[in-house]
Motif scaffolding. Sequence first.
Motif, PDB file in Angstrom:
ATOM      1  N   ILE A 153     -89.014 -52.912 -98.650  1.00 12.84           N
ATOM      2  CA  ILE A 153     -88.197 -54.046 -99.084  1.00 12.84           C
ATOM      3  C   ILE A 153     -88.750 -54.546-100.411  1.00 12.84           C
ATOM      4  N   ASP A 154     -87.902 -54.600-101.429  1.00  8.60           N
ATOM      5  CA  ASP A 154     -88.338 -54.979-102.788  1.00  8.60           C
ATOM      6  C   ASP A 154     -89.516 -54.102-103.230  1.00  8.60           C
ATOM      7  N   LYS A 155     -89.469 -52.844-102.838  1.00  3.85           N
ATOM      8  CA  LYS A 155     -90.502 -51.838-103.176  1.00  3.85           C
ATOM      9  C   LYS A 155     -91.857 -52.123-102.507  1.00  3.85           C
ATOM     10  N   ILE A 156     -91.864 -53.007-101.522  1.00  9.18           N
ATOM     11  CA  ILE A 156     -93.076 -53.218-100.719  1.00  9.18           C
ATOM     12  C   ILE A 156     -92.922 -52.401 -99.443  1.00  9.18           C
ATOM     13  N   SER A 157     -93.881 -51.559 -99.162  1.00  9.44           N
ATOM     14  CA  SER A 157     -93.813 -50.696 -97.994  1.00  9.44           C
ATOM     15  C   SER A 157     -93.940 -51.530 -96.720  1.00  9.44           C
ATOM     16  N   ILE A 158     -93.091 -51.229 -95.738  1.00  3.72           N
ATOM     17  CA  ILE A 158     -93.117 -51.982 -94.482  1.00  3.72           C
ATOM     18  C   ILE A 158     -93.935 -51.212 -93.444  1.00  3.72           C
ATOM     19  N   GLY A 159     -94.952 -51.863 -92.890  1.00  2.00           N
ATOM     20  CA  GLY A 159     -95.808 -51.221 -91.878  1.00  2.00           C
ATOM     21  C   GLY A 159     -96.371 -49.919 -92.422  1.00  2.00           C
ATOM     22  N   THR A 160     -96.141 -48.837 -91.680  1.00  2.28           N
ATOM     23  CA  THR A 160     -96.652 -47.532 -92.094  1.00  2.28           C
ATOM     24  C   THR A 160     -95.716 -46.854 -93.096  1.00  2.28           C
ATOM     25  N   GLY A 161     -94.576 -47.488 -93.371  1.00  2.00           N
ATOM     26  CA  GLY A 161     -93.596 -46.870 -94.274  1.00  2.00           C
ATOM     27  C   GLY A 161     -92.750 -45.825 -93.564  1.00  2.00           C
ATOM     28  N   LYS A 162     -92.956 -45.712 -92.252  1.00  2.00           N
ATOM     29  CA  LYS A 162     -92.176 -44.772 -91.432  1.00  2.00           C
ATOM     30  C   LYS A 162     -91.496 -45.546 -90.303  1.00  2.00           C
ATOM     31  N   LYS A 163     -90.582 -44.858 -89.604  1.00  2.00           N
ATOM     32  CA  LYS A 163     -89.921 -45.491 -88.471  1.00  2.00           C
ATOM     33  C   LYS A 163     -90.984 -45.969 -87.468  1.00  2.00           C
ATOM     34  N   GLY A 164     -90.947 -47.246 -87.105  1.00  3.35           N
ATOM     35  CA  GLY A 164     -91.967 -47.795 -86.207  1.00  3.35           C
ATOM     36  C   GLY A 164     -91.706 -47.457 -84.745  1.00  3.35           C
ATOM     37  N   GLU A 165     -92.739 -47.730 -83.941  1.00  2.00           N
ATOM     38  CA  GLU A 165     -92.699 -47.392 -82.507  1.00  2.00           C
ATOM     39  C   GLU A 165     -91.610 -48.148 -81.749  1.00  2.00           C
TER      40      GLU A 165
END
Length: 307
Positions: free
Chosen positions: A267-279
Amino acid sequence: MAFDEAGKIWFNGKIVDWKDANIHVLSHVVHYGSSVFEGIRCYSTPRGPAVFRLKEHVKRLFNSAKIYRMDIDYSPEEFSQAVLDTIKINELEECYIRPVIFRGYGQLGVYPLKTPLECVIAVWGWGKYLGEEALEKGVDVGVSSWRRMAPDTMPNMAKAGSNYMNSQLAKMESIFNGYDEAIMLDYQGMVSEGSGENVFLVMDGVLHTPPAASSLLPGITRNSIIELARDLDLEIREEQIPREMLYLADEVFLTGTAAEVTPIRSIDKISIGTGKKGEVTEKLQKTFFDVVEGGVDDKYGWLTFVE
Ligand code: PPE
């Protein structure tokens, strides 16, 4: 997304050829956006095609119409049957369903009640809304500079065509900025929703989503995810969400009929969590597809079989 122009469309109670489902350029809707609509999906299941949460979608359509003082000539039951008939006549196993009710041709001028109401149901194949890879890899989104409508401007609970002028501004901005989708804030600057999706986040194992008062369309997928999360014993909070909480969340995902359950990787080029689909996203997404595709018992009664 591709139309099948050989298809048939339900138009004011009659089945017509695709090319004959036309309206006049001086129809009220063309000038003032006077329409309400729905987006519904029919999934292919082992027991044949099934419409997901038909009753709730038809109810929301009638609610949208009520807000705009549109008197529909059909009962919700008749309208639901017309949806099933339209799928059947088009011989589709799987499709997107677009009912739309609008003010037609009669006279112009803002006062709408002198024009006839027109009802349409169209169906066609609509694949993955945000691209083939979106459901697995996630999408990149930007927070829009366009806000969702303030509560005393346009009713966000109505799924009205005109609301989507706001969505279009946000969507175009996001694409021009190199993102896949936009998240909009409400009039107070709190997180509202995507241009065509609701938003959820997971933080410290708790599922958060903004409340109806945050200027959003209360999605039927959103409601389904809340139900499924409850059954998975997840804690759910429907509370206002400040923008920065999106950046700090472990997982963020979008829900909608078209978008289904789509993870967000930045979001706004900030990676969310691991940057992958979460658990948690993975678990909810899998449960959602198991239900809609008839892979598990429909204990919620969410499927209406076409036959
Ligand atoms: N918010 C908005 C603004 C919205 O348009 C949708 C659906 C939702 C939330 C999710 O609602 P639901 O489908 O009931 O879970 N957007 C529809 C239209 C998309 C389009 O591009 O057209 C849809 O998903 O069918």
